[in-house]
Structures are given as structure tokens and as C-alpha cells.
Design an enzyme around this catalytic site. Structure first.
Site, PDB file in Angstrom:
ATOM      1  N   HIS A 132       0.847  -1.168   0.120  1.00 65.47           N
ATOM      2  CA  HIS A 132       0.045   0.067   0.066  1.00 65.47           C
ATOM      3  C   HIS A 132       0.774   1.142   0.099  1.00 65.47           C
ATOM      4  CE1 HIS A 132      -3.873   1.936   1.416  1.00 65.47           C
ATOM      5  NE2 HIS A 132      -4.029   1.680   0.219  1.00 65.47           N
ATOM      6  N   HIS A 151      -2.258   2.359  12.743  1.00 63.89           N
ATOM      7  CA  HIS A 151      -1.991   1.610  11.472  1.00 63.89           C
ATOM      8  C   HIS A 151      -2.547   0.203  11.451  1.00 63.89           C
ATOM      9  CE1 HIS A 151       0.511   0.665   8.074  1.00 63.89           C
ATOM     10  NE2 HIS A 151       1.261   0.736   8.526  1.00 63.89           N
ATOM     11  N   LYS A 175     -12.096   8.478  18.686  1.00 66.86           N
ATOM     12  CA  LYS A 175     -11.546   8.102  17.232  1.00 66.86           C
ATOM     13  C   LYS A 175     -11.981   6.499  17.245  1.00 66.86           C
ATOM     14  CE  LYS A 175      -8.741  10.184  14.663  1.00 66.86           C
ATOM     15  NZ  LYS A 175      -7.363  10.604  14.733  1.00 66.86           N
ATOM     16  N   ILE A 176     -12.906   6.398  15.910  1.00 66.44           N
ATOM     17  CA  ILE A 176     -13.564   5.021  15.723  1.00 66.44           C
ATOM     18  C   ILE A 176     -12.838   4.247  15.039  1.00 66.44           C
ATOM     19  CG2 ILE A 176     -15.555   3.971  15.210  1.00 66.44           C
ATOM     20  CD1 ILE A 176     -15.933   6.174  17.265  1.00 66.44           C
ATOM     21  N   MET A 177     -12.040   3.263  15.635  1.00 66.57           N
ATOM     22  CA  MET A 177     -10.981   2.291  14.792  1.00 66.57           C
ATOM     23  C   MET A 177     -11.690   1.710  13.598  1.00 66.57           C
ATOM     24  SD  MET A 177      -8.252   2.362  16.284  1.00 66.57           S
ATOM     25  CE  MET A 177      -8.134   4.120  16.869  1.00 66.57           C
ATOM     26  N   GLY A 178     -11.065   1.558  12.350  1.00 66.62           N
ATOM     27  CA  GLY A 178     -11.250   0.986  11.357  1.00 66.62           C
ATOM     28  C   GLY A 178     -12.122   1.896  10.464  1.00 66.62           C
ATOM     29  N   PHE A 179     -11.957   3.407  10.790  1.00 69.67           N
ATOM     30  CA  PHE A 179     -12.361   4.446   9.972  1.00 69.67           C
ATOM     31  C   PHE A 179     -11.595   5.629   9.653  1.00 69.67           C
ATOM     32  CE2 PHE A 179     -16.361   2.566  11.450  1.00 69.67           C
ATOM     33  CZ  PHE A 179     -17.122   2.595  10.499  1.00 69.67           C
ATOM     34  N   HIS A 185      -8.927   7.790   6.600  1.00 70.93           N
ATOM     35  CA  HIS A 185      -7.679   7.016   5.964  1.00 70.93           C
ATOM     36  C   HIS A 185      -6.792   8.431   5.578  1.00 70.93           C
ATOM     37  CE1 HIS A 185      -4.806   5.212   3.214  1.00 70.93           C
ATOM     38  NE2 HIS A 185      -5.066   3.994   4.112  1.00 70.93           N
ATOM     39  N   ASP A 204      -9.163  -2.162   7.772  1.00 68.77           N
ATOM     40  CA  ASP A 204      -9.087  -3.093   8.918  1.00 68.77           C
ATOM     41  C   ASP A 204     -10.655  -3.218   9.604  1.00 68.77           C
ATOM     42  OD1 ASP A 204      -6.389  -3.384   9.139  1.00 68.77           O
ATOM     43  OD2 ASP A 204      -6.177  -1.132   9.647  1.00 68.77           O
ATOM     44  N   ARG A 243       1.897  -8.535   4.612  1.00 70.01           N
ATOM     45  CA  ARG A 243       2.862  -7.191   4.238  1.00 70.01           C
ATOM     46  C   ARG A 243       3.986  -7.307   4.034  1.00 70.01           C
ATOM     47  NH1 ARG A 243       0.983  -1.772   4.127  1.00 70.01           N
ATOM     48  NH2 ARG A 243      -0.792  -2.659   3.585  1.00 70.01           N
TER      49      ARG A 243
HETATM   50  N1  COA Z   1     -13.025   8.334  14.038  1.00 67.63           N
HETATM   51  C1  COA Z   1     -13.425   9.739  14.342  1.00 67.63           C
HETATM   52  N2  COA Z   1     -13.070  10.739  13.605  1.00 67.63           N
HETATM   53  C2  COA Z   1     -12.060  10.437  12.637  1.00 67.63           C
HETATM   54  C3  COA Z   1     -11.684   9.458  12.346  1.00 67.63           C
HETATM   55  C4  COA Z   1     -12.181   8.362  13.157  1.00 67.63           C
HETATM   56  N3  COA Z   1     -11.636   7.004  12.733  1.00 67.63           N
HETATM   57  N4  COA Z   1     -10.593   9.498  11.432  1.00 67.63           N
HETATM   58  C5  COA Z   1     -10.439  10.834  11.096  1.00 67.63           C
HETATM   59  N5  COA Z   1     -11.536  11.308  11.948  1.00 67.63           N
HETATM   60  C6  COA Z   1     -11.825  12.788  11.868  1.00 67.63           C
HETATM   61  C7  COA Z   1     -10.790  13.674  12.861  1.00 67.63           C
HETATM   62  O1  COA Z   1     -11.119  13.811  13.758  1.00 67.63           O
HETATM   63  C8  COA Z   1     -10.451  15.017  12.039  1.00 67.63           C
HETATM   64  O2  COA Z   1     -11.515  15.716  12.525  1.00 67.63           O
HETATM   65  P1  COA Z   1     -11.398  17.217  12.915  1.00 67.63           P
HETATM   66  O3  COA Z   1     -10.653  17.766  11.446  1.00 67.63           O
HETATM   67  O4  COA Z   1     -12.762  17.568  13.115  1.00 67.63           O
HETATM   68  O5  COA Z   1     -10.255  17.179  13.743  1.00 67.63           O
HETATM   69  C9  COA Z   1     -10.699  14.561  10.495  1.00 67.63           C
HETATM   70  O6  COA Z   1     -11.344  13.403  10.473  1.00 67.63           O
HETATM   71  C10 COA Z   1      -9.328  13.961   9.785  1.00 67.63           C
HETATM   72  O7  COA Z   1      -8.544  13.178  10.672  1.00 67.63           O
HETATM   73  P2  COA Z   1      -7.151  13.055  11.097  1.00 67.63           P
HETATM   74  O8  COA Z   1      -6.985  12.064  12.385  1.00 67.63           O
HETATM   75  O9  COA Z   1      -6.389  14.174  11.081  1.00 67.63           O
HETATM   76  O10 COA Z   1      -6.737  12.205   9.761  1.00 67.63           O
HETATM   77  P3  COA Z   1      -5.026  11.605   9.602  1.00 67.63           P
HETATM   78  O11 COA Z   1      -4.912  11.446   8.113  1.00 67.63           O
HETATM   79  O12 COA Z   1      -4.057  12.071  10.368  1.00 67.63           O
HETATM   80  O13 COA Z   1      -5.270  10.039  10.184  1.00 67.63           O
HETATM   81  C11 COA Z   1      -6.054   7.778  10.439  1.00 67.63           C
HETATM   82  C12 COA Z   1      -5.716   9.038   9.398  1.00 67.63           C
HETATM   83  C13 COA Z   1      -6.259   6.655   9.717  1.00 67.63           C
HETATM   84  C14 COA Z   1      -4.796   7.718  11.543  1.00 67.63           C
HETATM   85  C15 COA Z   1      -7.212   8.187  11.225  1.00 67.63           C
HETATM   86  O14 COA Z   1      -8.500   8.218  10.303  1.00 67.63           O
HETATM   87  C16 COA Z   1      -7.522   7.283  12.367  1.00 67.63           C
HETATM   88  O15 COA Z   1      -7.075   7.513  13.407  1.00 67.63           O
HETATM   89  N6  COA Z   1      -8.311   6.182  12.078  1.00 67.63           N
HETATM   90  C17 COA Z   1      -8.604   5.341  13.035  1.00 67.63           C
HETATM   91  C18 COA Z   1      -7.535   4.043  13.255  1.00 67.63           C
HETATM   92  C19 COA Z   1      -7.491   3.291  11.958  1.00 67.63           C
HETATM   93  O16 COA Z   1      -8.458   2.771  11.501  1.00 67.63           O
HETATM   94  N7  COA Z   1      -6.335   3.152  11.327  1.00 67.63           N
HETATM   95  C20 COA Z   1      -6.402   2.165  10.297  1.00 67.63           C
HETATM   96  C21 COA Z   1      -5.872   2.965   8.957  1.00 67.63           C
HETATM   97  S1  COA Z   1      -5.664   2.055   7.557  1.00 67.63           S
END
Ligand code: COA
Length: 371
Positions: free
Chosen positions: A183, A218, A251-255, A257, A308, A333
């Protein structure tokens, strides 16, 4: 010069291995759609593609499969260490096994193309053995020897569960490995390239990548998704749980990107794997819960699930312990990491960015007393 937090939008180097196309919510491995590969190809053919740049002929694939089988090793020293680490998290135990394999390899510093690919094959082939062995030890079960007559995936199930499951389970698992394989410059891959760029060795790069993948932002998310779904308990609770969590700004896991903003290209196919498992287990509870959580998140925040999210319930229904989900991600991976390690080696320049200094400047060192 201003810092770019999280390196968002920064192009750090060139790569010919994969491309995420967020506008089309698609992902290609060396030009081929990952989704199509997950539907029609096999995991080892995809590994061959990532490492060598083209899909194999039938003959080349047969040889590659044989190489994978021949690379499987029962190393008592690593098994004993995994037993010692029985209570550790499986990602920590796996990182330790990779590190130990590096310490036991007396050709650690040999990095010719041929030797590097051989080491990559050894890791690809033995990581599943170490995951399976540790998963047995942590459940107080005895180690099961690998079976050279079984395929890569059949052998893994055999070593974990003493039995090879139905073909529907094997196919869903194989598709999940293809979707997880590669990826772009994600955090763990970038970690492996940074370590490689110092001309350090492949084991150090992979151990570092495992450490990076472990974090819940991640790869660790697939594990957290399942804890969340188990906490919710039943589909009827899902909507209210999500509304409360969002109100509390959790932060909701699995949402979400960093790159995809209109949906992760790999989700539909991984969701199909989860649905196939619901059919095999004759239990639609997790699929129903998934759908409610996904729809509520989209309606409230317009944030899409990532890979995820469906992977969590899919692996749970296959019978894996939740703590083993991220090691399953590693099992796949490792193919992408090692492709990047080989690519970085071929066209290396040490990765050494700058930081924007925010500390004080020009303080005077006290001449006496304080030091
Ligand atoms: N749940 C709730 N809100 C979320 C969210 C989530 N999983 N993912 C993003 N957001 C919101 C953030 O709160 C932020 O809102 P704001 O602008 O009002 O503060 C906005 O969306 C941007 O998110 P940000 O955390 O800055 O994005 P990022 O690019 O830095 O991070 C991830 C990307 C994947 C780390 C992040 O979406 C996340 O922590 N997801 C959950 C963990 C996960 O599933 N990881 C697997 C990735 S494949």
C-alpha cells in the site's frame, strides 16, 4: 520552511511497486488492480509480482511455491524464544522472532540481489510458522510441525488449528492476504525504507516495520475493531454506541484514511470475505453490526471504513484470537515491505529530512556552578 505534520501530501521518493488512486478509490500493484488480483489470483503469485515486477508463468509460479516450501524451517532456538514469550503480545513475539532470525543469520550483511531475495523468501515462509507456534504456546497448546505437502495457506491453518478448513475459508483468507500485501508509503513500509536507507540489514528493517505496524492508528486497528464490536455486543446497540462515541469525540477504529477520502478501494472485497465467513459460520450478527456502524459513521461524519474494519470480523469468524489479527497483516505485508527494501537498496540515498526547530535559540551557557 514550515513543517508538514505527519508528512501529509509529501512525495518522499519514487516507487514502481504500487499506487493508491484516491480519486478512483483504487489501488494498483505494478499496474494490476489489487481488487482484481484478490478475486482471480493467488497470494504467492502476487508476492512474485511485487518482488519481480510481473505476474509469473505457471511454471515460474510452481517453482516459486516450491521455494516457499523448502524455505520453511523448524528452528528450535526461535521456537524456545517464542515459548519464553508466550505471555507477550503476538506482535512483540513476532518482532522478537524476526530479530532473532537476524542474529542467527551469519550472512546478515550480505545484500546482493540474490541473497536479499532469499532472505525475503525465508521471512515470507517462516513468519507464518512463528505466528502459528506462538498462538499455540499462548493457549498452552503444543507446537505443530509444518507439512511440506500443504500449500502456504493450508499449512498455516494446520499449524494454528490442527486442521485445514473448508475451501471457502481458505479463499477468503487468501483474498485478505492479497488485499493487505502492499500500500505505497504507509508508515510501516516507510519505516522499513528509512532503516534500509542507512544500509542496515533486512531483519532490522522488518523488525522496525513490525513495530510501526503494531500501533492502532496503523495495522493494530484490525484488532481494536473487534474489541469495539465485542464491546457493542449486538447489532441493536450499534447505532446508539456510535452516536455516543462521536458525541464524545472518540476516534473510531477502522474508519478514516490519510490518502483515501471517498472510501478505501480494498473494503468491498474484504467485506465480501467477511460475508463469506458469516455464511460459513451461519451467523450474520457481525455483518449486521458492521453495516449499522458504517452507515451511521457515513451519515454523521462522512468518514468511510478502511480495510481494517471488515478484516476484524472476517478474521474473528475464521477462528483467530483477536491478538493475532495484526500478525496476520504482517504475514501478508512482509511481501510489500521486502519489495520496498529491495527497491530502496537498488536506488539508495539515505533518508534524512529536516525538522522545523521550535526551541529557544542563542541561550548563554552558564560559566560556573550549574553544571
Ligand atoms: N473516527 C472519528 N473521527 C475521525 C476518524 C475516526 N476513525 N478518522 C478521522 N477522523 C476525523 C478526525 O477527528 C479529524 O476531524 P477534525 O478535522 O474535526 O479534527 C478528521 O477526521 C481528519 O482526521 P485525521 O486524524 O487528521 O486524519 P489523519 O490522516 O491524520 O489520520 C488515520 C488517518 C487513519 C490515522 C485516522 O483516520 C484514524 O486514526 N483512524 C482510526 C484508526 C484506523 O482505523 N487506522 C487504520 C488505518 S488504515
Amino acid at each position: 520552511m514550515k513543517a508538514k505534520k505527519g508528512l501529509e501530501g509529501i512525495i518522499a521518493d519514487e516507487s514502481a511497486i504500487s499506487k493508491v488512486i484516491p480519486e478512483k478509490s483504487s489501488l494498483i500493484y505494478r499496474g494490476y488492480s489489487a481488487e482484481e488480483l484478490a478475486k482471480h489470483s493467488s497470494f504467492l503469485a502476487v508476492v512474485y509480482l511485487l518482488w519481480k515486477g510481473e505476474l509469473p508463468s505457471q511454471n515460474a509460479l510452481d517453482q516459486f511455491r516450491e521455494q516457499e516450501k523448502q524455505a520453511r524451517k523448524t528452528d528450535k532456538r526461535i521456537l524456545n524464544t517464542l515459548k519464553e514469550c508466550a505471555k507477550a503480545h503476538p506482535m512483540d513475539a513476532l518482532r522478537t522472532a524476526v530479530s532473532m532470525a537476524g542474529s542467527l543469520d551469519d550472512s546478515t550483511w550480505d545484500d546482493t540481489d540474490e541473497v536479499l531475495e532469499k532472505k525475503a523468501m525465508n521471512l515470507l515462509s517462516n513468519i507464518p510458522l512463528w505466528i502459528a507456534a506462538h498462538s499455540r504456546f499462548r493457549n498452552n497448546l503444543s507446537f505443530i510441525e509444518h507439512d511440506i505437502n500443504k500449500s502456504f495457506i493450508e499449512n498455516f491453518f494446520l499449524m494454528c488449528f490442527e486442521t485445514v478448513p473448508k475451501k471457502e475459508v481458505l479463499s477468503a483468507f487468501e483474498a485478505s492476504l492479497i488485499l493487505y500485501a502492499e500500500h505505497g508509503f504507509n508508515a510501516s513500509t516507510f519505516t522499513s525504507r528509512v532503516i534500509t536507507s542507512t544500509t542496515s540489514d533486512i531483519y532490522s528493517a522488518v523488525a522496525g516495520a513490525i513495530g510501526s505496524l503494531k500501533g492502532p492508528l496503523h495495522g493494530g486497528a484490525n484488532e481494536q475493531v473487534m474489541y469495539m464490536m465485542k464491546e457493542i455486543g449486538k447489532p441493536e446497540n450499534a447505532k446508539e454506541w456510535m452516536l455516543t462515541a462521536l458525541k464524545e469525540k472518540r476516534k473510531i477504529m477502522g474508519f478514516g484514511h490519510r490518502v483515501y477520502k471517498k472510501g478505501d478501494s480494498r473494503v468491498p472485497q474484504m467485506f465480501a470475505c467477511a460475508k463469506a465467513m458469516a455464511e460459513v459460520t451461519n451467523n450474520t450478527k457481525w455483518i449486521e453490526m458492521y453495516t449499522i456502524l458504517r452507515d451511521t459513521m457515513l451519515e454523521q461524519k462522512n468518514i468511510y471504513p478502511n480495510l481494517d474494519f471488515p478484516a476484524g470480523p472476517a478474521y474473528y469468524m475464521m477462528g483467530f484470537d483477536i491478538e493475532v489479527f495484526t500478525p496476520l497483516f504482517v504475514m501478508s505485508r512482509i511481501s510489500g515491505w521486502t519489495a520496498h527494501i529491495m527497491e530502496q537498496r537498488k536506488s539508495n540515498r539515505i533518508i534524512r529530512p529536516l525538522c522545523e526547530y521550535t526551541g529557544p535559540i542563542e541561550k548563554t551557557v552558564p560559566l560556573k556552578g550549574v553544571l
